[in-house]
Write an enzyme that holds these catalytic residues in place. Structure first.
Site, short mmCIF file in Angstrom:
data_model
loop_
_atom_site.label_atom_id
_atom_site.label_comp_id
_atom_site.label_asym_id
_atom_site.label_seq_id
_atom_site.Cartn_x
_atom_site.Cartn_y
_atom_site.Cartn_z
N SER A 198 -2.20 18.28 -20.13
CA SER A 198 -1.90 19.10 -21.30
C SER A 198 -0.39 19.08 -21.54
CB SER A 198 -2.36 20.55 -21.07
OG SER A 198 -1.83 21.43 -22.05
N TYR B 104 -2.24 27.73 -15.16
CA TYR B 104 -2.71 26.58 -15.94
C TYR B 104 -1.65 25.50 -16.02
CZ TYR B 104 -4.56 24.01 -19.97
OH TYR B 104 -5.03 23.02 -20.81
#
Length: 250
Positions: free
Chosen positions: A137, A150
């Site tokens: 990401s 995350y």
């Protein structure tokens, strides 16, 4: 070797499911894995130009990953492309810090990919051919608010893919890292903040599929958002943190 067999983890929803549909329409045989068996079966039952076959799997289980790849290669054929997209997002804030939540993110996002690589890599190396695409990401570029867990896993995946590439380049295996921005999925639907350059999931899957046709190490979309974050990441620390405080209100 059948070069049209792809294994996709995290295929029950989001980018993984959309990519499975896109690759099936292009004639690929898709071995789709995720924890949600019912969602996988529903995906496999959809009318497509190719085949989508359900292989339920919890990527946090190393033995299960190895057994699933063995089953795919025994029942379908050698995996030519692996797209490892299983992941979870849980906000982490200092005032409500929870080590268990971070551990879950590490187990699914990071170790889940490690387990899948452990399972699929020996076959790719033996055949000296294939493609390994790891979905990270843009949150892995630099620290972002509420992303302590995350973002850490996604940064780890970028480094993991970069490090593997040195060896795999000499073994005929294409290594890629996928860094999406905001994509409309069940995970992002829960975000309580504005998401710039939000992309629809089918468009994201199309961009990812196109990236898999080439050999560029990084596949990222939307490109403008990724470029902005990369430029922000080059700022000196005081300027970066001051600007992010102002932009996000955190």
């Amino acid at each position: 070797m059948d070069s049209s067999i792809v294994w996709i983890t995290g295929a029950s929803s989001g980018i993984g499911a959309a990519l499975a549909r896109r690759m099936a329409r292009a004639g690929w045989t898709v071995a789709a894995s995720a924890r949600g068996a019912e969602a996988l079966e529903a995906l496999a039952a959809e009318p497509t130009a190719g085949r989508i076959l359900a292989f339920p799997l919890d990527v946090t289980d190393l033995a299960a990953c190895r057994a699933t790849v063995a089953r795919i290669e025994g029942e379908v054929g050698p995996v030519a492309t692996a797209v490892l997209a299983a992941g979870l997002h849980t906000p982490v804030e200092a005032r409500r810090f929870d080590a268990a939540a971070v551990r879950e993110l590490v187990e699914i996002n990071l170790m889940g990919v490690v387990h899948a690589v452990d399972a699929v890599l020996p076959g790719l190396i033996e055949r000296r051919a294939g493609r390994l695409a790891i979905v990270s990401s843009v949150a892995g570029y630099r620290g972002l608010p509420t992303s302590a867990g995350y973002g850490a896993t996604k940064a780890g995946l970028i480094n993991f893919a970069e490090s593997l590439k040195f060896d795999l380049d000499h073994l005929g295996i294409v290594t890629q890292v996928v860094c999406p921005g905001f994509v409309r999925t069940p995970l992002t639907d829960r975000n309580p903040f504005p998401m710039p350059f939000l992309m629809e999931v089918d468009e994201a899957a199309e961009r990812l599929y196109r990236g898999l046709q080439g050999n560029a190490f990084e596949i990222t979309f939307p490109r403008r958002f990724a470029l902005i974050l990369k430029l922000l990441g080059l700022l000196p620390d005081p300027l970066y943190f001051a600007l992010m405080h102002r932009m996000t209100g955190k």
